[in-house]
Design a protein around this motif. Structure first.
Motif, PDB file in Angstrom:
ATOM      1  N   GLU A  19       0.758  -1.132  -0.025  1.00 12.64           N
ATOM      2  CA  GLU A  19      -0.012   0.073   0.184  1.00 12.64           C
ATOM      3  C   GLU A  19       0.901   1.225  -0.115  1.00 12.64           C
ATOM      4  OE1 GLU A  19      -2.687   0.333   3.495  1.00 12.64           O
ATOM      5  OE2 GLU A  19      -2.826   2.299   3.082  1.00 12.64           O
ATOM      6  N   ALA A  78       3.666   1.703  -1.003  1.00 15.86           N
ATOM      7  CA  ALA A  78       4.679   1.741  -2.441  1.00 15.86           C
ATOM      8  C   ALA A  78       3.714   2.192  -3.503  1.00 15.86           C
ATOM      9  CB  ALA A  78       5.089   0.464  -3.010  1.00 15.86           C
ATOM     10  N   VAL A  79       2.305   1.950  -3.434  1.00 12.20           N
ATOM     11  CA  VAL A  79       1.468   2.503  -4.200  1.00 12.20           C
ATOM     12  C   VAL A  79       1.312   3.987  -4.164  1.00 12.20           C
ATOM     13  CG1 VAL A  79      -1.034   2.607  -5.165  1.00 12.20           C
ATOM     14  CG2 VAL A  79       0.199   0.350  -4.757  1.00 12.20           C
ATOM     15  N   LEU A  80       1.059   4.392  -3.070  1.00 13.75           N
ATOM     16  CA  LEU A  80       0.836   5.731  -2.540  1.00 13.75           C
ATOM     17  C   LEU A  80       2.005   6.646  -2.563  1.00 13.75           C
ATOM     18  CD1 LEU A  80      -1.406   5.177   0.548  1.00 13.75           C
ATOM     19  CD2 LEU A  80      -2.008   5.687  -1.553  1.00 13.75           C
ATOM     20  N   ARG A 105       4.003   6.079  -5.241  1.00  5.73           N
ATOM     21  CA  ARG A 105       4.157   6.402  -6.729  1.00  5.73           C
ATOM     22  C   ARG A 105       3.150   7.544  -7.105  1.00  5.73           C
ATOM     23  NH1 ARG A 105       4.200   0.921 -10.402  1.00  5.73           N
ATOM     24  NH2 ARG A 105       3.748   2.743 -12.018  1.00  5.73           N
ATOM     25  N   ILE A 106       1.841   7.388  -6.239  1.00  5.96           N
ATOM     26  CA  ILE A 106       1.067   8.342  -6.816  1.00  5.96           C
ATOM     27  C   ILE A 106       1.502   9.802  -6.148  1.00  5.96           C
ATOM     28  CG2 ILE A 106      -1.365   9.168  -6.251  1.00  5.96           C
ATOM     29  CD1 ILE A 106      -2.090   6.365  -6.443  1.00  5.96           C
ATOM     30  N   LEU A 155       3.845  11.070  -8.861  1.00  3.22           N
ATOM     31  CA  LEU A 155       3.088  11.382  -9.913  1.00  3.22           C
ATOM     32  C   LEU A 155       2.567  12.860  -9.889  1.00  3.22           C
ATOM     33  CD1 LEU A 155       2.020   9.625 -12.540  1.00  3.22           C
ATOM     34  CD2 LEU A 155       0.166   9.326 -11.173  1.00  3.22           C
ATOM     35  N   VAL A 198       0.907  11.400   1.821  1.00  6.21           N
ATOM     36  CA  VAL A 198      -0.378  11.078   1.222  1.00  6.21           C
ATOM     37  C   VAL A 198      -1.175  12.630   1.668  1.00  6.21           C
ATOM     38  CG1 VAL A 198      -2.642  10.115   1.610  1.00  6.21           C
ATOM     39  CG2 VAL A 198      -0.710   8.896   1.284  1.00  6.21           C
ATOM     40  N   LEU A 204      -0.522  15.629  -0.515  1.00  3.35           N
ATOM     41  CA  LEU A 204      -0.930  15.796  -1.760  1.00  3.35           C
ATOM     42  C   LEU A 204      -2.345  16.003  -1.909  1.00  3.35           C
ATOM     43  CD1 LEU A 204      -2.341  13.047  -3.393  1.00  3.35           C
ATOM     44  CD2 LEU A 204       0.093  12.174  -2.568  1.00  3.35           C
ATOM     45  N   ARG A 205      -3.216  16.076  -0.817  1.00  6.52           N
ATOM     46  CA  ARG A 205      -4.447  16.117  -0.961  1.00  6.52           C
ATOM     47  C   ARG A 205      -5.049  17.633  -1.541  1.00  6.52           C
ATOM     48  NH1 ARG A 205      -5.992  15.775   3.608  1.00  6.52           N
ATOM     49  NH2 ARG A 205      -6.533  13.644   4.159  1.00  6.52           N
ATOM     50  N   ARG A 217      -3.961  19.263  -3.587  1.00  5.70           N
ATOM     51  CA  ARG A 217      -3.447  19.472  -5.086  1.00  5.70           C
ATOM     52  C   ARG A 217      -4.557  19.063  -6.211  1.00  5.70           C
ATOM     53  NH1 ARG A 217       2.763  19.072  -5.944  1.00  5.70           N
ATOM     54  NH2 ARG A 217       3.503  20.439  -4.156  1.00  5.70           N
ATOM     55  N   TRP A 264      -4.726  17.037  -9.103  1.00  2.56           N
ATOM     56  CA  TRP A 264      -3.736  15.999  -9.793  1.00  2.56           C
ATOM     57  C   TRP A 264      -3.666  16.244 -11.364  1.00  2.56           C
ATOM     58  CZ3 TRP A 264      -5.215  12.070 -13.002  1.00  2.56           C
ATOM     59  CH2 TRP A 264      -6.875  11.885 -13.137  1.00  2.56           C
ATOM     60  N   PRO A 302       2.395  13.715 -15.479  1.00  2.00           N
ATOM     61  CA  PRO A 302       3.570  13.616 -16.565  1.00  2.00           C
ATOM     62  C   PRO A 302       2.593  13.342 -18.071  1.00  2.00           C
ATOM     63  CG  PRO A 302       3.869  11.741 -15.213  1.00  2.00           C
ATOM     64  CD  PRO A 302       2.756  12.561 -14.605  1.00  2.00           C
ATOM     65  N   ALA A 320      -0.011  10.438 -19.136  1.00  2.00           N
ATOM     66  CA  ALA A 320      -1.212  10.449 -18.286  1.00  2.00           C
ATOM     67  C   ALA A 320      -2.172  11.726 -18.822  1.00  2.00           C
ATOM     68  CB  ALA A 320      -0.919  10.513 -16.749  1.00  2.00           C
ATOM     69  N   GLY A 350      -8.853  13.877  -6.256  1.00  2.00           N
ATOM     70  CA  GLY A 350      -7.510  13.909  -5.838  1.00  2.00           C
ATOM     71  C   GLY A 350      -7.402  13.466  -4.503  1.00  2.00           C
ATOM     72  N   ALA A 376      -6.233  11.306  -1.573  1.00  2.00           N
ATOM     73  CA  ALA A 376      -5.358  10.356  -1.299  1.00  2.00           C
ATOM     74  C   ALA A 376      -5.760   9.211  -0.252  1.00  2.00           C
ATOM     75  CB  ALA A 376      -3.950  10.704  -1.052  1.00  2.00           C
ATOM     76  N   VAL A 384      -6.993   0.997  -1.895  1.00  2.00           N
ATOM     77  CA  VAL A 384      -6.003  -0.143  -2.122  1.00  2.00           C
ATOM     78  C   VAL A 384      -6.224  -1.021  -1.235  1.00  2.00           C
ATOM     79  CG1 VAL A 384      -3.495  -0.430  -2.150  1.00  2.00           C
ATOM     80  CG2 VAL A 384      -4.265   1.739  -3.229  1.00  2.00           C
ATOM     81  N   GLN A 442      -6.439  -4.676  -2.681  1.00  2.00           N
ATOM     82  CA  GLN A 442      -4.940  -5.441  -2.992  1.00  2.00           C
ATOM     83  C   GLN A 442      -4.857  -6.792  -3.039  1.00  2.00           C
ATOM     84  OE1 GLN A 442      -2.361  -3.563  -0.226  1.00  2.00           O
ATOM     85  NE2 GLN A 442      -3.289  -4.657   1.563  1.00  2.00           N
TER      86      GLN A 442
END
Ligand SMILES: [Zn+2]
Lengths: 257, 176
Positions: A68, A70-72, A74-75, A78, A104, A107-108, A110, A112, A117, A120, B13, B15, B22, B26
């Motif tokens: 979990e 690792a996924v977050l 990456r986001i 991003l 986490v 970034l809320r 923002r 996205w 990049p 996307a 957006g 998170a 997730v 998962q």
């Protein structure tokens, strides 16, 4: 398209589009047929639903520890703007059922969409453009939605859609571009244009070539072709009528800033 | 919170919504990825990428068309197949995995919502069930299936199409 493809000719390929396994050329052929065959669109929708349900047979399996996070991460990566501070000033998070990861929380606030990049961003631009296209009429929206679903299901790579307009800026159809192996372009003209043959001309920075011929009858028409280019390289798609009329989809404005 | 609400949050957006999404899915996503690519490290990459794509495309999710879990699994399958197309050495024996997926010995691991489709796949002639699984799960084209199973191309195509059509008929009936 002198001899329009009949339903029976695409039935096998249609099933493979539904399972997601169809090759690019098969997919393009099926989409070309779907442009004017509501029966096959419905068939594809139903078979796709069945095929998707087949995926449920895979057993559940816990991923390795840390998945979990690792996924977050990456986001978060991003979403982070290049050159922006790693953790911008952010309001404190509202109470959550579990303690949020600091990355986490950061970034809320923002948006996205602004900061993805390019690949996307292209997909998002495609969706936004398609949304505009689909406001035309409900029937057109249904056609477009069925393409979109096909595209979503067929591969999951990003795609792009844009309106095709005449000299006066009036929308007369739409173009769909799909990034894959190979990539392809699919154009649809509605029933307001003069019937007859239109050449589909694709222009990139490096070349400009006719890739397909689109036959328009009283109810419009559609044609697709595979292209030897990445879709972001395509600047323009033109439909050149035998009578001299030219319609254009301008894609250059969608380049990343 | 429903999947729909989480996806709406992700599209905006949020998170935290993503984190909850997730955690909820998962096991399923990783399980599917592992069944396709066979190697845990690669399956983890695939599963991560699937969630990243779900985040990017959350605004595109349409609850009228598919359940969130199914939508997410199609994304996962697409990522896994992209990997398989580059790394042919993976998934050495897709037919063996396909057999396992519907084998009764796996029933203890089965997720509740898969019972209907599992029963329907078992009710198909075996070769049709295999063709459908190889096509859906591993993205094998009819040509690749015909080579693997050593059958004519037309036969492979027919098995996929007929298998899917019969599944549809069975699922319609069980919908009542
Ligand atoms: Zn048809």
């Amino acid at each position: 398209m002198v001899d329009p493809t009949r339903c029976g000719d695409v039935a096998d390929a249609l099933a493979e589009v539904a399972t997601g396994a169809a090759s690019g050329p098969d997919r393009a052929r099926v989409l070309a047929h779907l442009a004017d065959c509501p029966d096959c669109r419905r068939e594809l929708e139903e078979l796709t639903r069945v095929a998707d349900e087949v995926l449920l047979v895979a057993p559940e399996h816990d991923p390795p520890a840390g998945f979990e996070g690792a996924v977050l991460a990456r986001i978060a990566a991003l979403t982070a703007e290049p050159g922006a501070p790693a953790v911008p000033a952010a309001p404190p998070p509202p109470p959550a059922e579990s303690e949020p990861d600091p990355v986490v929380t950061a970034l809320r606030p923002r948006r996205w969409q602004r900061v993805l990049p390019y690949a996307a961003a292209a997909a998002v631009a495609g969706l936004v453009g398609a949304g505009l296209v689909w406001q035309a009429t409900s029937e057109e929206r249904d056609v477009a939605a069925s393409y979109r679903e096909t595209l979503d299901v067929a591969n999951g790579r990003y795609f792009h859609a844009a309106p095709i307009v005449d000299d006066g800026g009036t929308q007369v159809g739409h173009v769909f571009l799909y990034q894959g192996e190979p990539s392809w372009v699919f154009t649809v003209l509605d029933d307001t244009v003069d019937p007859g043959a239109y050449e589909v001309v694709v222009t990139t920075e490096d070349w400009s070539e006719p890739v397909a011929e689109l036959e328009v009858d009283g109810s419009g028409g559609g044609a697709g072709a595979t292209v030897d280019a990445d879709i972001y390289q395509i600047e323009r798609v033109e439909l050149v009528g035998a009578g001299g009329a030219t319609f254009t989809a301008d894609l250059s404005g969608d380049s990343p800033p | 919170m429903s999947d729909e609400a989480l996806l709406a949050g992700m599209a905006a957006g949020d998170a935290d919504a993503m984190a909850a999404f997730v955690r909820r899915h998962q096991g399923r996503v990783y399980g599917l990825a592992l069944s396709v690519v066979g190697v845990p490290a690669i399956a983890e990459e695939v599963a991560q990428e699937a969630f990243v794509r779900a985040w990017r495309h959350a605004g595109n999710y349409d609850a009228r068309k598919a359940q969130a879990s199914t939508w997410l699994l199609t994304i996962t399958r697409n990522v896994a197949i992209d990997v398989l197309r580059v790394r042919r050495e993976l998934a050495v024996e897709p037919a063996v995995v396909a057999e396992m997926l519907i084998s009764p010995t796996n029933d203890s691991d089965r997720v509740a919502d898969s019972e209907r489709i599992t029963a329907a796949l078992r009710a198909l002639p075996r070769e049709q069930a295999m063709a459908v699984l190889l096509s859906v799960h591993f993205g094998l084209t009819a040509r690749e299936i015909s080579e693997k199973e050593q059958i004519p191309l037309g036969t492979a195509k027919t098995r996929i199409r007929t298998g899917l059509s019969r599944l549809r008929a069975m699922l319609e009936v069980s919908h009542g």
